[in-house]
Design a protein around this motif. Sequence first.
Motif, PDB file in Angstrom:
ATOM      1  N   ASN A 150       0.857  -1.179   0.000  1.00  0.00           N
ATOM      2  CA  ASN A 150       0.000   0.000   0.000  1.00  0.00           C
ATOM      3  C   ASN A 150       0.901   1.240   0.000  1.00  0.00           C
ATOM      4  O   ASN A 150       1.349   1.695   1.052  1.00  0.00           O
ATOM      5  CB  ASN A 150      -0.878   0.000   1.252  1.00  0.00           C
ATOM      6  CG  ASN A 150      -1.686  -1.267   1.384  1.00  0.00           C
ATOM      7  OD1 ASN A 150      -2.559  -1.546   0.578  1.00  0.00           O
ATOM      8  ND2 ASN A 150      -1.377  -2.072   2.405  1.00  0.00           N
ATOM      9  N   THR A 151       1.202   1.768  -1.167  1.00  0.00           N
ATOM     10  CA  THR A 151       2.210   2.832  -1.277  1.00  0.00           C
ATOM     11  C   THR A 151       1.632   4.234  -1.230  1.00  0.00           C
ATOM     12  O   THR A 151       2.379   5.204  -1.143  1.00  0.00           O
ATOM     13  CB  THR A 151       3.010   2.665  -2.585  1.00  0.00           C
ATOM     14  OG1 THR A 151       2.115   2.795  -3.698  1.00  0.00           O
ATOM     15  CG2 THR A 151       3.692   1.307  -2.634  1.00  0.00           C
ATOM     16  N   SER A 152       0.310   4.366  -1.283  1.00  0.00           N
ATOM     17  CA  SER A 152      -0.306   5.696  -1.257  1.00  0.00           C
ATOM     18  C   SER A 152      -0.153   6.327   0.122  1.00  0.00           C
ATOM     19  O   SER A 152      -0.360   5.664   1.151  1.00  0.00           O
ATOM     20  CB  SER A 152      -1.789   5.604  -1.608  1.00  0.00           C
ATOM     21  OG  SER A 152      -2.441   6.843  -1.366  1.00  0.00           O
ATOM     22  N   SER A 153       0.162   7.617   0.149  1.00  0.00           N
ATOM     23  CA  SER A 153       0.368   8.302   1.428  1.00  0.00           C
ATOM     24  C   SER A 153      -0.921   8.393   2.239  1.00  0.00           C
ATOM     25  O   SER A 153      -0.866   8.594   3.457  1.00  0.00           O
ATOM     26  CB  SER A 153       0.912   9.718   1.186  1.00  0.00           C
ATOM     27  OG  SER A 153      -0.020  10.487   0.434  1.00  0.00           O
ATOM     28  N   ILE A 154      -2.069   8.237   1.573  1.00  0.00           N
ATOM     29  CA  ILE A 154      -3.337   8.343   2.300  1.00  0.00           C
ATOM     30  C   ILE A 154      -3.903   6.972   2.659  1.00  0.00           C
ATOM     31  O   ILE A 154      -5.005   6.876   3.205  1.00  0.00           O
ATOM     32  CB  ILE A 154      -4.379   9.143   1.505  1.00  0.00           C
ATOM     33  CG1 ILE A 154      -4.683   8.483   0.169  1.00  0.00           C
ATOM     34  CG2 ILE A 154      -3.924  10.580   1.324  1.00  0.00           C
ATOM     35  CD1 ILE A 154      -5.833   9.143  -0.589  1.00  0.00           C
ATOM     36  N   GLY A 214       5.669   2.959   7.392  1.00  0.00           N
ATOM     37  CA  GLY A 214       5.068   1.694   7.027  1.00  0.00           C
ATOM     38  C   GLY A 214       6.095   0.929   6.210  1.00  0.00           C
ATOM     39  O   GLY A 214       7.299   1.089   6.402  1.00  0.00           O
ATOM     40  N   LEU A 215       5.629   0.120   5.286  1.00  0.00           N
ATOM     41  CA  LEU A 215       6.568  -0.709   4.525  1.00  0.00           C
ATOM     42  C   LEU A 215       7.077  -0.023   3.265  1.00  0.00           C
ATOM     43  O   LEU A 215       8.275  -0.056   2.982  1.00  0.00           O
ATOM     44  CB  LEU A 215       5.894  -2.045   4.160  1.00  0.00           C
ATOM     45  CG  LEU A 215       5.369  -2.847   5.362  1.00  0.00           C
ATOM     46  CD1 LEU A 215       4.809  -4.177   4.902  1.00  0.00           C
ATOM     47  CD2 LEU A 215       6.458  -3.051   6.410  1.00  0.00           C
ATOM     48  N   ARG A 216       6.203   0.593   2.520  1.00  0.00           N
ATOM     49  CA  ARG A 216       6.613   1.313   1.309  1.00  0.00           C
ATOM     50  C   ARG A 216       5.646   2.464   1.076  1.00  0.00           C
ATOM     51  O   ARG A 216       4.447   2.322   1.297  1.00  0.00           O
ATOM     52  CB  ARG A 216       6.616   0.398   0.078  1.00  0.00           C
ATOM     53  CG  ARG A 216       7.607  -0.746   0.180  1.00  0.00           C
ATOM     54  CD  ARG A 216       7.769  -1.501  -1.125  1.00  0.00           C
ATOM     55  NE  ARG A 216       8.744  -2.580  -0.987  1.00  0.00           N
ATOM     56  CZ  ARG A 216       9.206  -3.310  -1.990  1.00  0.00           C
ATOM     57  NH1 ARG A 216       8.766  -3.086  -3.225  1.00  0.00           N
ATOM     58  NH2 ARG A 216      10.094  -4.271  -1.765  1.00  0.00           N
ATOM     59  N   THR A 230      -1.374   6.094   7.911  1.00  0.00           N
ATOM     60  CA  THR A 230      -2.102   7.147   8.633  1.00  0.00           C
ATOM     61  C   THR A 230      -2.612   6.594   9.956  1.00  0.00           C
ATOM     62  O   THR A 230      -3.785   6.218  10.087  1.00  0.00           O
ATOM     63  CB  THR A 230      -3.275   7.693   7.788  1.00  0.00           C
ATOM     64  OG1 THR A 230      -4.095   6.585   7.374  1.00  0.00           O
ATOM     65  CG2 THR A 230      -2.774   8.419   6.553  1.00  0.00           C
ATOM     66  N   GLU A 231      -1.728   6.513  10.911  1.00  0.00           N
ATOM     67  CA  GLU A 231      -2.112   5.990  12.226  1.00  0.00           C
ATOM     68  C   GLU A 231      -3.247   6.798  12.838  1.00  0.00           C
ATOM     69  O   GLU A 231      -3.371   7.999  12.615  1.00  0.00           O
ATOM     70  CB  GLU A 231      -0.936   6.103  13.201  1.00  0.00           C
ATOM     71  CG  GLU A 231       0.336   5.420  12.846  1.00  0.00           C
ATOM     72  CD  GLU A 231       1.427   5.917  13.776  1.00  0.00           C
ATOM     73  OE1 GLU A 231       1.449   5.461  14.933  1.00  0.00           O
ATOM     74  OE2 GLU A 231       2.226   6.771  13.348  1.00  0.00           O
TER      75      GLU A 231
END
Length: 833
Positions: A192-196, A331-333, A201-202
């Motif tokens: 899940n590479t999207s910033s949103i 996160g991961l990517r 988004t904790e």
Amino acid sequence: MRVLSLLTICFLWLSVSGVKAEKIDYFFGSEIVFDPKIPSPQEFLGYEIGSRVTEHSRVNSYYEKLAELSGRTSLVEIGRTHENRKIYVLIVSSADNIKNLERIKDTRKKVRQGERVTGPLVVFLGNTVHGNETSSAEAALLSAYYFVAAQNDFVKKQLEEGIYFIDPVRNPDGQERFASWVNANSSVNFYNTSSIDREHTEIWPRGRGNHYWFDLNRDWVNIVHPESKARVSLYQDWLPHVQADHHEMGTNSTFFFEPTDPDGNESRFVPQSTYKLNRLFADHFARALDKIGSFYYTKESYDNKNPNFGSTYPDYNGGVGILFEQGSSRGLRQESNNGLVTLEHTVRNQLVTSIATVDAAHANKDGLYDLQKEFFNPARSGKEASKSYIIGDNYDISRLHKFVKLLLDHKLEVYENANDVTIDNVKYEKGKSYVIPVGQPNSALVGIIFDDKKDYADASKLGYGAGFSVAYSTGLSFAISTPSRGAKVETLPQKAVDNLQQSEYAYLVDFRDSKSQHLLLRLLEEGVLLTTASKPFSINTNNGARDFSYGTLLIPVANQSIPSAELFAKLKKLSEQEEVDLIPISTGFSVKGVDLGSSAFRKIDKPKVLVVTGEGVTSTEAGEVWHLFDQVLKYPLVRVESNVFGRADLQQFNRIVLVSGDYSFLNPEGIENLKNWIKNGGTLITINRASQWAISNKIGFERRVEANESDEKQRTGSIPTSIFQTKVKLEHPLAFGLTSAYLPVVREGFSFISSSEVGNVVAAFTDDPLLNGYISTNQLQSLKGSVSLAVNSFGRGNIVLFADNPLFRGSWDGTSRTFINAILFGGGTSARY
């Protein structure tokens, strides 16, 4: 049972070892040879580093395995977190050094005596003080493997010549919270590479802070939390030559390492030798990152003066502190302006700079030896060496001893004050004040703890803060002078409580000792009837006439729900438990001032407190309220999430606390319900930006006078963290217990509240308010005379307004007294006082 052929077994082994080698080579390069008896993190954990976030418990398990298998290690548990997680530090060195750790540590005591101590270099490698900045915690798995298992001769030589303390997770509670979030929200079959995306988004309060949502990278000098207490104790025991402090920053950034911008970011207390070494170390970091093709920047940003940072505390203790900031995948990517940011990439950057820190230390070891000798020379303080600070309080020994213990925890020299002395109309009594010499081995830390610098020219060069004085945060009186020293203080005396004698009339409690607030809460919990004095008086006691001030507690024997003997037993137990004297009284007739039956004594009701938490609320401020109640006052507090507040039965509470936040979740109906709750007798306590919100929504301030346009332009803005002087009405219940009319407050941003906007002003900024830090000329003009603390009656209730944060980082004891008073006396703080 099916038997595999030898050929098949060999093929499988080559396949697995090939994958392992490929991944290890990515992090270390092919030239490093590892001991096959030591499992790599991937082998131990069962997954490749960077494919998930490793939980703190599994980091600890890997370190336990390394300690079990290798003679190069010593695993020490230095403390436990609030959530009872073990705080491990893995010490790695040669087997001989590990066997002789206590002897080496004992030798290092000579550093504080100003000797040039050679021998093994001591390097602290610190990681993930912010729990959601986890790449360095993953790198700490690999750096531990490197120093424990690498067989190359140059690594063995470094182990013989140095001792490395790898602190994998400086915030275990926050890191575990973040790991749970990422691992629970990452997809199995794709990234899940999207910033949103949810993974990146904790939800509130996020993993940055510790159990109480505090920023532990603001706690190295304050030492509020167990994580900090453990680390400062370890640090002062060893006085490392170097401490690396690994962080993360925004995803669109690359990698930052020191030096910081030298213009405005170098402390006058720190020798230039420190900053010179810092610049020499930078060459090693650049080469390490160049080798793997990573981009970076230096000299542009970040604060290098605040002693509460893990990267700066060493500078005030004779070492070289180094800040590393890695652009985070959170996160991961995650996609960024620089392309795809992967956890593996961020881990490798943290790893190579961690190893480069050790390389740089060895390349500059003579400079590090020289620095410590120079730093701990008492003469370094120059013409100020003959002066001392004197600090004291003639009534609040609890608060005074707390501060002195803080100084002792930092291994600073403290002496008793030998004689009564008066300075600037303040009397410092023998036995109730202490002397801290400027000319002592660690004069730098003394200087910054008592800092009074306020002549900074340019705020743009000041970073996060400019006011760092811990002495002001105590609210104690202090001055610089040359008082006579008494005995050196090694440990603080046990506070003696007078042997309470039973009274058949009443008991009094002097409210000027801050522990009396704690005692009051215990008494209310026990259902004891008591009142507080709104006027001073003098009355005969068993030891003669004694003066009592505003806030004195009166506990009558008559009209209690329990017999006199039972009341006495309860009071004696609580007095000893809270270390507060109770004074038995046999008459209500005062020698001077009001008698004990006067209406000036007002009943105190038991507080029932709610604080709003959740999205839209500043987590650090909410955490400070929670920490105060749970850890300091040990008194119940209900935390209500913002999305639940509208459904809560507010009639269960008589105090509501709002910290900074936007409060957009409160619609007009919700605001009206809050107003009605106040009108029916509740007390609303607002902190910092919540006070501006309350005024704007006319909650308790219906008569607000609108500011003119020029005022509105100056109303908000930014200033670096700084300290300002306020003048307080000591006769007001919010100030009960304070003995000085001047109370320092801290602020991190600029806003002001005019006295025309509020009801009864309890504390206002003076005409010359700046004590330590920076404020612009225009902002200063607006701040002069503006409101710091106010209260207004609203129907049968009250609203108490704090313009700033009285619980700042859990360390501002002076202003926290006023906040606790708002909790205790909130129902009686209206404008009639």
